[in-house]
Design an enzyme around this catalytic site. Structure first.
Site, PDB file in Angstrom:
ATOM      1  N   GLU A 121       0.942  -1.146  -0.184  1.00 61.94           N
ATOM      2  CA  GLU A 121      -0.008   0.051  -0.052  1.00 61.94           C
ATOM      3  C   GLU A 121       0.920   1.187  -0.042  1.00 61.94           C
ATOM      4  O   GLU A 121       1.656   1.394   0.670  1.00 61.94           O
ATOM      5  CB  GLU A 121      -0.852  -0.001   1.303  1.00 61.94           C
ATOM      6  CG  GLU A 121      -1.544   1.020   1.313  1.00 61.94           C
ATOM      7  CD  GLU A 121      -3.229   0.903   2.030  1.00 61.94           C
ATOM      8  OE1 GLU A 121      -3.403  -0.323   2.183  1.00 61.94           O
ATOM      9  OE2 GLU A 121      -3.958   1.806   2.254  1.00 61.94           O
ATOM     10  N   ASN A 152      -3.313  -1.640   7.533  1.00 63.59           N
ATOM     11  CA  ASN A 152      -4.642  -2.180   7.146  1.00 63.59           C
ATOM     12  C   ASN A 152      -4.234  -3.770   7.055  1.00 63.59           C
ATOM     13  O   ASN A 152      -4.008  -4.370   5.807  1.00 63.59           O
ATOM     14  CB  ASN A 152      -5.109  -1.798   5.757  1.00 63.59           C
ATOM     15  CG  ASN A 152      -5.470  -0.250   5.739  1.00 63.59           C
ATOM     16  OD1 ASN A 152      -5.837   0.291   6.462  1.00 63.59           O
ATOM     17  ND2 ASN A 152      -4.802   0.521   4.641  1.00 63.59           N
ATOM     18  N   LYS A 154      -4.284  -0.357  13.814  1.00 65.79           N
ATOM     19  CA  LYS A 154      -4.762   0.616  13.171  1.00 65.79           C
ATOM     20  C   LYS A 154      -6.298  -0.096  13.678  1.00 65.79           C
ATOM     21  O   LYS A 154      -6.702  -0.974  13.095  1.00 65.79           O
ATOM     22  CB  LYS A 154      -4.797   0.596  11.783  1.00 65.79           C
ATOM     23  CG  LYS A 154      -5.798   1.475  11.116  1.00 65.79           C
ATOM     24  CD  LYS A 154      -5.231   1.764   9.552  1.00 65.79           C
ATOM     25  CE  LYS A 154      -6.418   2.801   8.884  1.00 65.79           C
ATOM     26  NZ  LYS A 154      -6.013   2.854   7.480  1.00 65.79           N
ATOM     27  N   GLU A 189     -10.822   4.304   9.367  1.00 63.57           N
ATOM     28  CA  GLU A 189     -11.056   4.447   8.094  1.00 63.57           C
ATOM     29  C   GLU A 189     -11.531   3.008   7.757  1.00 63.57           C
ATOM     30  O   GLU A 189     -11.105   2.192   6.850  1.00 63.57           O
ATOM     31  CB  GLU A 189      -9.696   4.359   7.342  1.00 63.57           C
ATOM     32  CG  GLU A 189      -9.207   5.744   7.118  1.00 63.57           C
ATOM     33  CD  GLU A 189      -7.940   6.051   6.283  1.00 63.57           C
ATOM     34  OE1 GLU A 189      -7.237   4.938   6.149  1.00 63.57           O
ATOM     35  OE2 GLU A 189      -7.664   7.015   5.651  1.00 63.57           O
ATOM     36  N   ARG A 199     -12.256  17.283  10.366  1.00 67.06           N
ATOM     37  CA  ARG A 199     -11.319  16.253  10.244  1.00 67.06           C
ATOM     38  C   ARG A 199      -9.797  16.341  11.210  1.00 67.06           C
ATOM     39  O   ARG A 199      -9.438  15.693  11.998  1.00 67.06           O
ATOM     40  CB  ARG A 199     -10.907  15.765   9.031  1.00 67.06           C
ATOM     41  CG  ARG A 199      -9.759  14.530   8.860  1.00 67.06           C
ATOM     42  CD  ARG A 199      -9.805  14.009   7.713  1.00 67.06           C
ATOM     43  NE  ARG A 199      -8.566  13.070   7.541  1.00 67.06           N
ATOM     44  CZ  ARG A 199      -7.999  12.601   6.446  1.00 67.06           C
ATOM     45  NH1 ARG A 199      -8.524  12.959   5.308  1.00 67.06           N
ATOM     46  NH2 ARG A 199      -6.973  11.727   6.768  1.00 67.06           N
ATOM     47  N   LYS A 205       0.217  10.643  13.585  1.00 61.15           N
ATOM     48  CA  LYS A 205       1.121  11.271  12.403  1.00 61.15           C
ATOM     49  C   LYS A 205       1.602  12.577  12.755  1.00 61.15           C
ATOM     50  O   LYS A 205       0.995  13.147  13.407  1.00 61.15           O
ATOM     51  CB  LYS A 205       0.241  11.185  11.175  1.00 61.15           C
ATOM     52  CG  LYS A 205      -0.288   9.624  10.567  1.00 61.15           C
ATOM     53  CD  LYS A 205      -0.927  10.020   9.156  1.00 61.15           C
ATOM     54  CE  LYS A 205      -1.300   8.438   8.826  1.00 61.15           C
ATOM     55  NZ  LYS A 205      -2.239   8.285   7.741  1.00 61.15           N
ATOM     56  N   ASP A 265      -2.906  14.204   7.167  1.00 70.27           N
ATOM     57  CA  ASP A 265      -2.738  13.163   6.729  1.00 70.27           C
ATOM     58  C   ASP A 265      -1.249  13.308   5.785  1.00 70.27           C
ATOM     59  O   ASP A 265      -1.487  13.105   4.760  1.00 70.27           O
ATOM     60  CB  ASP A 265      -3.736  12.613   6.110  1.00 70.27           C
ATOM     61  CG  ASP A 265      -3.115  11.101   5.579  1.00 70.27           C
ATOM     62  OD1 ASP A 265      -2.271  10.487   5.740  1.00 70.27           O
ATOM     63  OD2 ASP A 265      -4.114  10.589   4.577  1.00 70.27           O
ATOM     64  N   GLU A 321       3.833   9.049  -0.303  1.00 69.04           N
ATOM     65  CA  GLU A 321       2.490   9.139  -0.920  1.00 69.04           C
ATOM     66  C   GLU A 321       2.069  10.387  -1.508  1.00 69.04           C
ATOM     67  O   GLU A 321       1.509  10.384  -2.461  1.00 69.04           O
ATOM     68  CB  GLU A 321       1.579   8.802   0.090  1.00 69.04           C
ATOM     69  CG  GLU A 321       0.182   8.686  -0.267  1.00 69.04           C
ATOM     70  CD  GLU A 321      -0.844   7.907   0.925  1.00 69.04           C
ATOM     71  OE1 GLU A 321      -0.280   7.748   1.973  1.00 69.04           O
ATOM     72  OE2 GLU A 321      -1.988   8.112   0.685  1.00 69.04           O
ATOM     73  N   HIS A 371      -4.564  18.658   0.797  1.00 69.40           N
ATOM     74  CA  HIS A 371      -5.213  17.613   0.138  1.00 69.40           C
ATOM     75  C   HIS A 371      -6.137  18.077  -1.034  1.00 69.40           C
ATOM     76  O   HIS A 371      -7.236  17.916  -1.237  1.00 69.40           O
ATOM     77  CB  HIS A 371      -6.294  17.135   1.094  1.00 69.40           C
ATOM     78  CG  HIS A 371      -6.455  15.827   1.386  1.00 69.40           C
ATOM     79  ND1 HIS A 371      -6.612  14.882   0.315  1.00 69.40           N
ATOM     80  CD2 HIS A 371      -6.229  14.956   2.598  1.00 69.40           C
ATOM     81  CE1 HIS A 371      -6.435  13.648   0.763  1.00 69.40           C
ATOM     82  NE2 HIS A 371      -6.271  13.749   2.008  1.00 69.40           N
ATOM     83  N   TRP A 401     -13.040  13.145   1.871  1.00 66.73           N
ATOM     84  CA  TRP A 401     -12.003  12.626   1.160  1.00 66.73           C
ATOM     85  C   TRP A 401     -11.763  13.324  -0.014  1.00 66.73           C
ATOM     86  O   TRP A 401     -11.037  12.894  -1.238  1.00 66.73           O
ATOM     87  CB  TRP A 401     -12.174  11.082   0.764  1.00 66.73           C
ATOM     88  CG  TRP A 401     -11.875  10.150   1.552  1.00 66.73           C
ATOM     89  CD1 TRP A 401     -11.298  10.606   3.002  1.00 66.73           C
ATOM     90  CD2 TRP A 401     -12.234   8.810   2.073  1.00 66.73           C
ATOM     91  NE1 TRP A 401     -11.178   9.345   3.680  1.00 66.73           N
ATOM     92  CE2 TRP A 401     -11.910   8.445   3.168  1.00 66.73           C
ATOM     93  CE3 TRP A 401     -13.126   7.890   1.239  1.00 66.73           C
ATOM     94  CZ2 TRP A 401     -12.008   7.121   3.803  1.00 66.73           C
ATOM     95  CZ3 TRP A 401     -13.311   6.624   1.744  1.00 66.73           C
ATOM     96  CH2 TRP A 401     -12.742   6.216   3.080  1.00 66.73           C
TER      97      TRP A 401
END
Ligand code: BDP
Length: 687
Positions: A137, A185, A262, A266, A310, A334, A339, A367, A510, A533
């Site tokens: 991922e 995940n 986690k 999510e 958020r 984080k 994020d 990412e 974002h 998102w």
């Protein structure tokens, strides 16, 4: 004649006959002279230390180095002391770290002085987001080095062991001492017998290098693979299941590190599915690990598509639990409250949770920063976070000091980096992405290091190789420094700010298209996708203005920061420009400190970002005489893509926002070269 002489030279010096593929990372240089190593004790770790010295020694010919494992109060944990005679440490691993430090100094030409060095954090882990089928991922350098697909996917080969050993050596050489082997995940498969056998095989290879293995676990494992009806953390059968599983793991891996979790995040299962809190869930697992010395790293990356901003949610959820977590739990947050964006203020949880250790989770894999295409050196971003002032215990309460045990009494301290490592021959996809693996390790060992020093070391170690009989430090001539080291270092040091400029300047965040988090998509908001998102949730642009109002009259996220920081962010006159649109919503013609309107300032930043990458291209082309042709060409090619991408970022964002600002581009900037429609269509095509 010439050819055979050259061949002989290669054969004797061990210089590569093969094309330079970057596989040896920053560990390229071999010894040129003899050294005698004296060591009373023997162990697999000490054997590695001795071997490293014999192969990499660049000090005096016929020198002697004494390795001494002996208690010394000035040394903590796996720290070490370098003396005129050699290296002393409390542990074998401390000796190995001392050896790497000594050799780094020899190879970079830094004086070898008497010194004590202790790690800033006890736990210094790489988190691999690797899946049992070998995919990763957010991995951009090929498939997993630990897992693969296929019928014989769990068979451990010699090639596997060699790769894991090289990985362990590179990580240990910069002080990394933990590896979480699978994705947060998490697949429940990882806790089944066959997978655990492979985890054991990996642990066996990593152990002599002082790297403990950890696993990400799925909270619902008891019901998914254990045949239980529930995974409720307070259910006696569930508790027993975890206790038995943990016993099974430790029987195979006595120094297993623990779990990363986690949960209730999510869409992942978690204690909240059973009406329990994060503390209930974490404590249950922590208690089962405790007798074996294992720890829980429990992630604070939680948010839901509710009415609350958020950026506020992790703090809102975790602060009331401060004091309820058992002492072998570290909360992993984080660096920023949203994020891993190109720039965020630090997460307000740092320093605020006073009774619970909090560790920073940094993302090495890029990412949101151009993945393995863009040259972005991340140390400046991490340094910015670590040196951020929280004011929690007065001035000097930086994020670094709030997390490393200097301010709060913490049983455990840690720092984690989401790895950028894959099966690509050069490990990280981009030759300069290796610098981010290096930088993470160096900062985890010493959170006071500067990005400048880290870049300096890395360039010297990565781009030079001494011919036989010559110490590598003699290569660092004034000419080499002026023509190569300094300009390339400058490029690295500017690269993160350049990315912020062409992607998300002035507190934007974002603005990505879709879920791949690569290209721009400020318009991206398909029906049915969670609003939190989509970029419009974050930039809130309309003709009235742009930015997320997190002031006291908005979401009041500023209140989560300790005074005077909360007020500083809240007040337009004191909020730093770099966080402006993170905390404030402003009209397009708002006049900035610079005297420019907000709109013009946005344009100047995007334009500057593109110019910076163009300059990187020139810098790199001038570096050609100092770099092997393979790495030169690869970086050159990637910079070309980065430049094209930067142009797209600029054009997409400026043309999109111009629909709302309705203001012209300042005359001084280069005009867009794309059409907005075209960019929007291209984005749709990609998916
Ligand atoms: C986001 C990533 C997602 C991760 C998540 C996490 O896009 O793939 O699973 O973070 O950290 O940034 O859990």
């Amino acid at each position: 004649m010439r050819i055979s002489a050259l061949f002989l030279l290669f054969a004797f010096t061990g210089m590569p006959l093969l094309a330079e593929d970057g596989h040896s990372l920053w560990l390229r240089n071999k010894s040129t002279v003899n050294v005698t190593v004296v060591c009373q004790k023997s162990s697999p770790t000490l054997s590695i230390a001795i071997d490293e010295l014999k192969h990499g020694w660049q000090g005096k010919d016929n020198g002697t180095v004494v390795l001494l494992v002996k208690k010394d109060k000035a040394i903590s944990n796996d720290g070490f002391r370098i003396t005129a005679d050699g290296i002393q440490a409390n542990t074998d691993l401390g000796i190995l770290y001392g050896v790497y430090e000594l050799m780094r100094r020899q190879q970079t030409g830094e004086p070898v002085v008497s010194m004590v060095s202790n790690p800033s954090y006890e736990v210094r882990t790489l988190n691999h987001w690797d899946n049992p089928d070998g995919t990763i991922e957010r991995g951009y350098a090929g498939y997993s080095i630990f897992w693969r697909k296929g019928d014989d996917s769990l068979t451990v080969t010699d090639a596997d062991r060699l790769l894991w050993k090289e990985y362990a050596r590179a990580s240990a050489s910069v002080g990394i001492n933990g590896a979480v082997l699978n994705n947060v995940n998490a697949s429940p498969l990882i806790l089944t017998v066959d997978y655990l056998a492979r985890v054991k095989a990996i642990a066996d290879v990593l152990r002599p290098y002082g790297i403990k293995v950890y696993l990400s676990v799925k909270f619902s494992s008891p019901s998914q693979i254990g045949g239980l009806k529930t995974s409720d953390p307070l259910d006696p059968q569930v508790i027993k299941w975890w206790q038995d599983k943990i016993k099974e793991i430790y029987a195979a891996i006595p120094d297993f590190g623990g779990f990363l979790v986690k949960a209730s995040s999510e869409g992942q299962p978690g204690p909240q599915d059973y009406g329990r809190t994060h503390a209930d869930g974490a404590n249950m697992m922590a208690d089962a690990l405790k007798p074996f010395g294992g720890i829980i790293m429990w992630r604070a990356f939680v948010y839901s598509p509710n009415d609350q901003d958020r950026a506020k949610q992790a703090y809102t959820e975790f602060m009331p639990l401060d004091g309820q977590f058992h002492d072998n739990i570290i909360i992993q947050a984080k660096n920023g409250p949203v994020d891993f964006q190109p720039r965020e203020p630090f997460s307000p949880l740092f320093g605020a949770m006073k009774k619970t250790p909090v560790m920073a989770e940094l993302q090495i894999t890029q990412e949101y920063l151009g993945q393995s295409v863009h040259l972005v050196f991340l140390a400046p971003m991490w340094e910015e976070c670590l040196k951020s002032e929280t004011y929690q215990e007065g001035p000097g309460s930086t994020v670094a000091r709030c997390t490393d045990g200097s301010i709060y009494q913490q049983k455990h301290t840690g720092i984690a980096g989401v790895a950028n490592i894959g099966l690509d021959r050069n490990w990280c996809g981009h030759p300069f992405a290796q610098a981010n693996w290096y930088a993470f390790g160096r900062l985890a060992w010493d959170n006071t290091l500067t990005s400048d020093k880290i870049a300096d070391e890395w360039i010297k170690l990565t781009f030079s190789q001494a011919p036989a009989g010559q110490a590598v430090s003699t290569l660092y001539t004034t000419e080499w420094s002026e023509q190569f080291l300094e300009p390339v270092k400058e490029m690295m040091l500017q690269s993160r700010e350049a990315a912020v400029n062409y992607m998300m300047p002035l507190g934007f965040h974002h603005l990505f298209a879709a879920n791949e988090h690569y290209g721009p998509g400020p318009w991206w908001a398909p029906r049915g996708v969670r609003h939190d998102w989509t970029p419009p949730y974050y930039h809130k642009a309309d003709t009235g203005g742009v930015g997320f109002d997190r002031t006291a009259s908005g979401s009041n996220a500023v209140s989560q920061y300790h005074e005077p920081l909360g007020s500083q962010f809240n007040d337009l006159t004191t909020c730093p420009d770099r966080y402006l649109l993170w905390f404030h919503r402003l009209p397009w013609d708002y006049v900035m400190r610079s005297g420019h309107t907000l709109w013009d300032e946005i344009c100047f930043h995007y334009d500057k970002g593109v110019q910076q990458v163009r300059d990187f291209q020139k810098t790199w082309d001038r570096a050609e005489p100092y770099v092997d042709k393979e790495r030169f060409a690869l970086v050159q090619r990637k910079l070309r893509s980065q430049c094209a991408n930067a142009q797209v970022w600029k054009d997409a964002c400026l043309l999109y926002f111009q629909q709302f600002s309705r203001m012209p581009f300042p005359y001084d900037i280069e005009r867009p070269v794309h059409e907005l429609d075209e960019l929007i269509k291209a984005d749709m095509r990609r998916r």
